[in-house]
Motif scaffolding. Sequence first.
Motif, PDB file in Angstrom:
ATOM      1  N   TYR A   1       0.811  -1.223   0.000  1.00 52.37           N
ATOM      2  CA  TYR A   1       0.000   0.000   0.000  1.00 52.37           C
ATOM      3  C   TYR A   1       0.846   1.274   0.000  1.00 52.37           C
ATOM      4  CZ  TYR A   1      -4.294  -2.607   1.246  1.00 52.37           C
ATOM      5  OH  TYR A   1      -5.379  -3.437   1.260  1.00 52.37           O
ATOM      6  N   ARG A   2       2.142   1.161   0.172  1.00 54.93           N
ATOM      7  CA  ARG A   2       2.990   2.324   0.432  1.00 54.93           C
ATOM      8  C   ARG A   2       2.786   3.453  -0.579  1.00 54.93           C
ATOM      9  NH1 ARG A   2       7.321   3.831   3.346  1.00 54.93           N
ATOM     10  NH2 ARG A   2       8.700   5.385   2.418  1.00 54.93           N
ATOM     11  N   GLU A   3       2.858   3.159  -1.855  1.00 51.10           N
ATOM     12  CA  GLU A   3       2.733   4.206  -2.873  1.00 51.10           C
ATOM     13  C   GLU A   3       1.357   4.854  -2.823  1.00 51.10           C
ATOM     14  OE1 GLU A   3       3.724   6.898  -5.621  1.00 51.10           O
ATOM     15  OE2 GLU A   3       5.092   5.453  -4.678  1.00 51.10           O
ATOM     16  N   ASP A   4       0.314   4.049  -2.621  1.00 46.00           N
ATOM     17  CA  ASP A   4      -1.044   4.583  -2.534  1.00 46.00           C
ATOM     18  C   ASP A   4      -1.191   5.488  -1.315  1.00 46.00           C
ATOM     19  OD1 ASP A   4      -3.938   4.081  -3.768  1.00 46.00           O
ATOM     20  OD2 ASP A   4      -4.165   4.088  -1.590  1.00 46.00           O
ATOM     21  N   ILE A   5      -0.601   5.088  -0.199  1.00 50.69           N
ATOM     22  CA  ILE A   5      -0.671   5.901   1.020  1.00 50.69           C
ATOM     23  C   ILE A   5       0.004   7.252   0.802  1.00 50.69           C
ATOM     24  CG2 ILE A   5       0.125   6.076   3.414  1.00 50.69           C
ATOM     25  CD1 ILE A   5      -0.262   3.016   3.616  1.00 50.69           C
TER      26      ILE A   5
ATOM     27  N   GLU B   1      -0.650  13.182  -0.026  1.00 46.26           N
ATOM     28  CA  GLU B   1      -0.561  14.416  -0.811  1.00 46.26           C
ATOM     29  C   GLU B   1      -1.940  14.928  -1.187  1.00 46.26           C
ATOM     30  OE1 GLU B   1       1.536  16.059  -4.947  1.00 46.26           O
ATOM     31  OE2 GLU B   1       2.028  14.068  -4.177  1.00 46.26           O
ATOM     32  N   LEU B   2      -2.831  14.019  -1.546  1.00 40.73           N
ATOM     33  CA  LEU B   2      -4.183  14.407  -1.947  1.00 40.73           C
ATOM     34  C   LEU B   2      -4.934  15.072  -0.807  1.00 40.73           C
ATOM     35  CD1 LEU B   2      -6.499  14.224  -4.089  1.00 40.73           C
ATOM     36  CD2 LEU B   2      -7.112  12.028  -3.051  1.00 40.73           C
ATOM     37  N   LEU B   3      -4.831  14.509   0.380  1.00 37.34           N
ATOM     38  CA  LEU B   3      -5.580  15.019   1.527  1.00 37.34           C
ATOM     39  C   LEU B   3      -4.858  16.138   2.261  1.00 37.34           C
ATOM     40  CD1 LEU B   3      -6.875  11.660   3.089  1.00 37.34           C
ATOM     41  CD2 LEU B   3      -8.052  13.167   1.471  1.00 37.34           C
ATOM     42  N   GLY B   4      -3.554  16.266   2.034  1.00 37.08           N
ATOM     43  CA  GLY B   4      -2.789  17.255   2.783  1.00 37.08           C
ATOM     44  C   GLY B   4      -2.720  16.908   4.253  1.00 37.08           C
ATOM     45  N   ARG B   5      -2.664  15.590   4.544  1.00 36.56           N
ATOM     46  CA  ARG B   5      -2.625  15.116   5.928  1.00 36.56           C
ATOM     47  C   ARG B   5      -1.466  14.163   6.117  1.00 36.56           C
ATOM     48  NH1 ARG B   5      -7.552  13.684   9.630  1.00 36.56           N
ATOM     49  NH2 ARG B   5      -5.648  13.361  10.841  1.00 36.56           N
ATOM     50  N   ASP B   6      -0.915  14.158   7.295  1.00 37.60           N
ATOM     51  CA  ASP B   6       0.168  13.242   7.626  1.00 37.60           C
ATOM     52  C   ASP B   6      -0.390  11.847   7.847  1.00 37.60           C
ATOM     53  OD1 ASP B   6       2.390  11.937   8.551  1.00 37.60           O
ATOM     54  OD2 ASP B   6       2.478  12.971  10.495  1.00 37.60           O
ATOM     55  N   LEU B   7      -0.056  10.943   6.957  1.00 35.90           N
ATOM     56  CA  LEU B   7      -0.513   9.549   7.068  1.00 35.90           C
ATOM     57  C   LEU B   7       0.650   8.617   7.374  1.00 35.90           C
ATOM     58  CD1 LEU B   7      -3.049   9.346   4.066  1.00 35.90           C
ATOM     59  CD2 LEU B   7      -3.546   9.773   6.490  1.00 35.90           C
ATOM     60  N   SER B   8       1.708   9.160   7.976  1.00 40.70           N
ATOM     61  CA  SER B   8       2.881   8.347   8.270  1.00 40.70           C
ATOM     62  C   SER B   8       2.540   7.186   9.209  1.00 40.70           C
ATOM     63  CB  SER B   8       3.999   9.197   8.866  1.00 40.70           C
ATOM     64  OG  SER B   8       3.560   9.852  10.065  1.00 40.70           O
ATOM     65  N   GLY B   9       1.489   7.356  10.019  1.00 40.74           N
ATOM     66  CA  GLY B   9       1.058   6.275  10.903  1.00 40.74           C
ATOM     67  C   GLY B   9       0.595   5.048  10.129  1.00 40.74           C
ATOM     68  N   TRP B  10       0.110   5.269   8.899  1.00 38.73           N
ATOM     69  CA  TRP B  10      -0.321   4.147   8.063  1.00 38.73           C
ATOM     70  C   TRP B  10       0.859   3.394   7.470  1.00 38.73           C
ATOM     71  CZ3 TRP B  10      -5.073   5.855   4.607  1.00 38.73           C
ATOM     72  CH2 TRP B  10      -6.171   6.129   5.447  1.00 38.73           C
ATOM     73  N   LEU B  11       2.043   3.986   7.521  1.00 38.34           N
ATOM     74  CA  LEU B  11       3.224   3.341   6.941  1.00 38.34           C
ATOM     75  C   LEU B  11       3.978   2.514   7.964  1.00 38.34           C
ATOM     76  CD1 LEU B  11       4.497   6.333   4.791  1.00 38.34           C
ATOM     77  CD2 LEU B  11       3.457   4.224   3.946  1.00 38.34           C
ATOM     78  N   LYS B  12       3.490   2.467   9.202  1.00 39.46           N
ATOM     79  CA  LYS B  12       4.179   1.742  10.251  1.00 39.46           C
ATOM     80  C   LYS B  12       3.641   0.320  10.371  1.00 39.46           C
ATOM     81  CE  LYS B  12       5.040   5.965  12.890  1.00 39.46           C
ATOM     82  NZ  LYS B  12       4.768   6.701  14.138  1.00 39.46           N
TER      83      LYS B  12
END
Length: 295
Positions: A275-279, A284-295
């Motif tokens: 999922y990494r590339e999609d996340i 970028e699309l949402l302008g939100r930090d989704l780094s928690g989804w990469l853990k």
Amino acid sequence: MSMPNFLIIGAQKAGTSSLYYYLKQHPQIYMSPIKEPHFFTYEGANPEVSEADRNESFAVINNIGDYQKLFQGAPESSLIGEASPSYIYAPQAAERIKHYLPHAKLIAILRHPAERAYSNFLHAIRHNHEPLKDFRRALQEEETRIRENSVFLWHYKSKGFYYKQLSRYLDLFDRSQIKVCLYEDLNTNPAGVIKDLFEFLEVDSSFEPDVSRKYNVSVVPKNQFLSDLLDHLKPIKPAMKTLLPDGVRHYVRSKVFDTPPPISPEMRQQLVAEYREDILQMQELLGRDLSGWLK
């Protein structure tokens, strides 16, 4: 005939049930009596739906006349909505919504994609809709199942690629018509999320609904026979709610279902890598930090 002013479009197992019941409490909002009519996914189709799925929460409405009847009880001045989590994933749903409801507001709620996929799998196990009892095996079979036109329920991993799904809507609707929420925010600050949605829907945002209960939480059967029996009793669930106190019903559920084990670290890591590339695109699309989804 009345039609919705707004839709909760998904994603499945990301909090759509809770949003439905929280928004339904607002005096200016009318939610369809069937939570998930799935009209824009199945218009003109005749999908197989088990008797266990035919209940007050889920149905397949496949023609416009029956769909409009869902909203005939709406007060004249109310905002009208429904919540069908298949809409974000079904390829044809966005264009159908644009055709029938070009000015509707759309609410998407998204969840860590690996957690969502696992919760989706547990949901299928709970309702005895998944013959493969191992999550890894189900993921291995997913592409084959998709080629064989399997039901969306089994598209566990595929439903977590949110960027492509949301892009279909952003190509058709003005960005101001679309509100994206996160399941994680709903868990930690439900009152804040709902207040934000009231403002998006332009209803009285000072109204405070009861957000103490979470709906449709993932569980696993302690006893498959009793779980199947409860599924078959779904058509009389409204009567059971009237006859049995909440405490009794919750006690029964505690004897039939248990809290599931978490997704294994290995499976989580494998899915996050896919999922990494999609996340990153979603971030970028949402302008939100989704780094928690990469853990």
